[in-house]
Design an enzyme around this catalytic site. Structure first.
Site, PDB file in Angstrom:
ATOM      1  N   VAL A  11      33.278  60.575  37.134  1.00 36.12           N
ATOM      2  CA  VAL A  11      33.087  61.131  36.069  1.00 36.12           C
ATOM      3  C   VAL A  11      31.664  61.119  35.379  1.00 36.12           C
ATOM      4  O   VAL A  11      31.374  62.221  34.784  1.00 36.12           O
ATOM      5  CB  VAL A  11      33.968  60.134  34.853  1.00 36.12           C
ATOM      6  CG1 VAL A  11      33.658  60.501  33.449  1.00 36.12           C
ATOM      7  CG2 VAL A  11      35.458  60.321  35.308  1.00 36.12           C
ATOM      8  N   THR A 121      38.491  55.581  30.836  1.00 36.85           N
ATOM      9  CA  THR A 121      39.960  55.272  30.209  1.00 36.85           C
ATOM     10  C   THR A 121      40.030  54.038  30.071  1.00 36.85           C
ATOM     11  O   THR A 121      40.009  52.956  30.845  1.00 36.85           O
ATOM     12  CB  THR A 121      40.803  55.915  31.503  1.00 36.85           C
ATOM     13  OG1 THR A 121      40.386  57.211  31.736  1.00 36.85           O
ATOM     14  CG2 THR A 121      42.333  55.723  31.065  1.00 36.85           C
ATOM     15  N   LEU A 156      39.285  65.486  33.616  1.00 40.30           N
ATOM     16  CA  LEU A 156      38.814  66.145  34.847  1.00 40.30           C
ATOM     17  C   LEU A 156      39.771  65.745  35.847  1.00 40.30           C
ATOM     18  O   LEU A 156      40.318  64.464  36.038  1.00 40.30           O
ATOM     19  CB  LEU A 156      37.415  66.232  35.271  1.00 40.30           C
ATOM     20  CG  LEU A 156      36.873  64.921  35.605  1.00 40.30           C
ATOM     21  CD1 LEU A 156      36.999  64.378  36.926  1.00 40.30           C
ATOM     22  CD2 LEU A 156      35.149  64.771  35.213  1.00 40.30           C
ATOM     23  N   ASN A 214      48.185  61.273  31.083  1.00 37.36           N
ATOM     24  CA  ASN A 214      48.518  60.696  32.568  1.00 37.36           C
ATOM     25  C   ASN A 214      49.822  60.235  32.808  1.00 37.36           C
ATOM     26  O   ASN A 214      50.520  60.289  33.780  1.00 37.36           O
ATOM     27  CB  ASN A 214      47.535  59.694  32.920  1.00 37.36           C
ATOM     28  CG  ASN A 214      45.916  60.215  33.430  1.00 37.36           C
ATOM     29  OD1 ASN A 214      45.912  61.445  33.341  1.00 37.36           O
ATOM     30  ND2 ASN A 214      45.094  59.442  33.671  1.00 37.36           N
ATOM     31  N   PHE A 255      52.858  70.341  37.875  1.00 38.81           N
ATOM     32  CA  PHE A 255      52.979  68.835  38.428  1.00 38.81           C
ATOM     33  C   PHE A 255      54.460  68.595  38.644  1.00 38.81           C
ATOM     34  O   PHE A 255      54.950  67.430  38.324  1.00 38.81           O
ATOM     35  CB  PHE A 255      52.322  67.970  37.308  1.00 38.81           C
ATOM     36  CG  PHE A 255      50.941  67.691  37.393  1.00 38.81           C
ATOM     37  CD1 PHE A 255      50.271  68.740  37.481  1.00 38.81           C
ATOM     38  CD2 PHE A 255      50.750  66.605  38.051  1.00 38.81           C
ATOM     39  CE1 PHE A 255      48.713  68.447  37.710  1.00 38.81           C
ATOM     40  CE2 PHE A 255      49.420  66.115  38.304  1.00 38.81           C
ATOM     41  CZ  PHE A 255      48.460  67.276  38.269  1.00 38.81           C
ATOM     42  N   GLY A 263      48.942  59.412  44.414  1.00 35.41           N
ATOM     43  CA  GLY A 263      47.714  58.470  44.479  1.00 35.41           C
ATOM     44  C   GLY A 263      46.687  58.650  43.374  1.00 35.41           C
ATOM     45  O   GLY A 263      46.617  59.180  42.443  1.00 35.41           O
ATOM     46  N   CYS A 266      43.641  57.207  39.216  1.00 40.43           N
ATOM     47  CA  CYS A 266      44.227  57.173  37.891  1.00 40.43           C
ATOM     48  C   CYS A 266      45.329  56.969  37.506  1.00 40.43           C
ATOM     49  O   CYS A 266      45.819  56.225  36.894  1.00 40.43           O
ATOM     50  CB  CYS A 266      43.488  58.458  37.340  1.00 40.43           C
ATOM     51  SG  CYS A 266      41.952  58.863  37.203  1.00 40.43           S
ATOM     52  N   ARG A 334      41.407  56.168  47.344  1.00 44.29           N
ATOM     53  CA  ARG A 334      42.280  55.225  46.372  1.00 44.29           C
ATOM     54  C   ARG A 334      43.487  55.422  46.219  1.00 44.29           C
ATOM     55  O   ARG A 334      43.695  56.425  45.752  1.00 44.29           O
ATOM     56  CB  ARG A 334      41.265  55.114  45.155  1.00 44.29           C
ATOM     57  CG  ARG A 334      39.758  54.491  45.218  1.00 44.29           C
ATOM     58  CD  ARG A 334      39.060  54.388  43.941  1.00 44.29           C
ATOM     59  NE  ARG A 334      38.448  55.720  43.418  1.00 44.29           N
ATOM     60  CZ  ARG A 334      37.820  55.944  42.249  1.00 44.29           C
ATOM     61  NH1 ARG A 334      37.429  54.889  41.629  1.00 44.29           N
ATOM     62  NH2 ARG A 334      37.157  57.159  42.094  1.00 44.29           N
TER      63      ARG A 334
END
Ligand SMILES: NC(=O)c1ccc[n+]([C@@H]2O[C@H](COP(=O)([O-])OP(=O)(O)OC[C@H]3O[C@@H](n4cnc5c(N)ncnc54)[C@H](O)[C@@H]3O)[C@@H](O)[C@H]2O)c1
Ligand SMILES: O=c1ccn([C@@H]2O[C@H](COP(=O)(O)OP(=O)(O)O[C@H]3O[C@H](CO)[C@@H](O)[C@H](O)[C@H]3O)[C@@H](O)[C@H]2O)c(=O)[nH]1
Length: 447
Positions: A11, A121, A156, A214, A255, A263, A266, A334
């Site tokens: 970010v 966040t 993003l 999210n 989505f 994964g 976030c 991650r």
């Protein structure tokens, strides 16, 4: 405008580079000396399409620079963006130590009005903590400088970060200060020209907006994965169902791709953090907890299929694995589904021969040298001597492989596809057995 960014991760670096690209003078500060050294030498620590070009030309133009010096960073910008990590704490709540450390640094060195902008966040109420941390340092110094705290969450996506930043769907700004609002409007003006994308609101709502976005997206994915699991047991094809429901504009096509779980840095952490926030205020977030547990199970689905195929005996089996990154166009591992799969396979005594177009170095960094992992230079090399093939990430180059070669290289002609990349007939032609997610006539989804 002079802008400081704390944190040069996905970010921070993207924000810094894009703001410098449109003419601002940006100084990026990070506590990681190695990272700053690499950036100063023109090396980009992450793989993000388009980022290297923007960094190099803005550095050359003198509008983007890097430092580890906090005092210099605080002195530079009227706007001080916080873009440091907020990883999960032991109980899943967001760890705010890096955010508050930056806030303290700002209070320690500020010498006039500053707008402290939270881009990380962070849970609702964090702006109050940031304000208190800055104020505590000012009080300690016996100073009374004016400052505002703003919430400006970032939306993003990795792999498309530049495009998302340059052409945002919206720019959410939570503030109670008119002066701060005007400064933010000026900073973002170049990204806001074709239509007004700025959505102003109170600070707490802005903080919650990020988690709500999210959590909603993660819910869509877990919902589709649940439908996929049902489809397998009912003899239906989730890909047909996906198209059937996506055509309803109230649902939409975005989505709703089923797969081997979500994964990244976030969704998993933010769904958990919001659920912990809820329990902190005495609310049992049943839906959020379900989204998380469906995803947890989904990350083991590929292993279950492979294990079922080999009747529970994977000892000594060799699995070719295509795709390690948590999604295409990034080297980020991650919470990647590939990690759950590899760890399950290793526990069962299998060996993995893996290939990813970008995440090989990162995989090596995470797992080091081990006998049951071979990192291969190409996707074809990963197939050599392997029993079966498993696909975890939908990189473009996996979409039209040479199926003849796949069929001849594997000891058993079986493909397990965690991203539903192919039509079953395509593999049938090469006598490949195809197991996908939620497509098929038996509970292990052989198509
Ligand atoms: N990765 C994404 O796609 C994405 C998108 C939107 C929002 N976010 C959120 O943005 C935040 C940052 O995420 P990221 O992926 O860029 O993290 P990251 O881990 O890639 O980078 C964070 C950086 O902050 C640095 N840092 C830590 N403490 C610091 C300090 N005191 N001063 C200066 N730098 C410091 C670290 O060294 C690291 O380089 C998180 O809250 C994340 O949830 C991430
Ligand atoms: O239909 C879909 C879409 C995505 N995924 C998976 O979901 C994960 C996350 O994907 P994506 O959202 O594209 O990547 P991120 O970079 O993690 O971006 C998310 O997380 C960021 C950090 O908060 C937000 O800023 C973005 O808006 C949000 O999309 C990946 O594992 C994908 O494979 C699916 O399984 N099915």
């Amino acid at each position: 405008m002079k802008i400081t960014i704390f944190g040069t991760g996905y970010v921070g670096l993207v924000t810094g580079a894009c703001l410098a690209d449109v003419g601002h003078e940006v100084l990026c500060m990070d506590v990681d000396e190695g990272k700053i050294e690499r950036l100063k030498n023109g090396q980009i620590p992450i793989y993000e399409p388009g980022l290297a070009g923007i960094v190099s030309h803005t550095v050359e133009a003198g509008r983007l620079s890097f430092t580890t010096n906090v005092e210099e960073a605080v002195a530079h910008g009227v706007l001080q963006f916080i873009a440091v990590g907020t990883p999960p704490d032991e109980d899943g709540s967001a760890d705010l130590q890096y955010v508050t450390a930056v806030a303290r640094s700002i209070g320690q060195f500020m010498d006039g009005y500053k707008v402290v902008i939270d881009k990380s966040t962070v849970p609702v109420g964090t702006a109050d903590k940031v304000r208190a941390a800055v104020q505590a340092e000012l009080d300690r110094r016996g100073l009374d400088h004016d400052f505002d705290v703003v919430s400006n969450p970032e939306f993003l996506k990795e792999g498309a970060a530049i495009q998302d930043f340059m052409k945002p769907d919206r720019i959410v700004v939570g503030t109670d200060s008119e002066k701060a609002a005007e400064l933010l409007q000026e900073v973002y003006y170049p990204f806001n020209r074709s239509r007004d994308r700025m959505v102003f609101m109170d600070i707490r709502s802005a903080e919650l907006t990020k988690y709500a976005a999210n959590a909603m997206l993660a819910t869509k994915i877990s919902f589709m994965n649940e439908i996929a699991n049902l489809a397998e047991r009912l003899g239906a094809d989730v890909e047909a169902v996906r198209q059937g429901i996506g055509s309803d504009p109230r649902i939409g096509y975005h989505f709703i791709y089923p797969g081997c779980g979500y994964g990244g840095s976030c969704f998993p952490k933010d769904v958990q953090a919001l659920a912990r926030t809820a329990s902190g205020v005495g609310y049992d977030a049943k839906l959020l907890n379900a989204v998380e547990s469906v995803n947890y199970a989904q990350k083991h689905v590929l292993f279950d299929k492979v294990s079922h195929y080999f009747q529970g005996n994977l000892d000594g089996k060799v699995v070719a694995l295509w795709g390690l990154a948590f999604k295409p166009n990034t080297d980020d591992m991650r919470e990647a589904s590939s990690r759950t799969l590899m760890e399950d396979l290793w526990k069962a005594g299998a060996k993995v021969q893996a290939f990813d177009p970008e995440a090989m170095e990162e995989t090596q960094r995470i797992y080091g040298d081990r006998d049951d992992l071979v990192l291969c230079g190409t996707k074809e090399q990963a197939l050599k001597g392997a029993d079966v093939l498993v696909i975890c990430t939908e990189w473009k180059e996996f979409r039209s492989p040479d199926f003849e070669l796949v069929a001849s290289a594997l000891r058993e002609p079986v493909v397990f596809d965690g991203r539903n990349l192919y039509e079953p007939e395509m593999l049938d032609r090469y006598d490949l057995i195809y197991y996908a997610i939620g497509r098929g006539t038996n509970q292990f989804s052989q198509v």
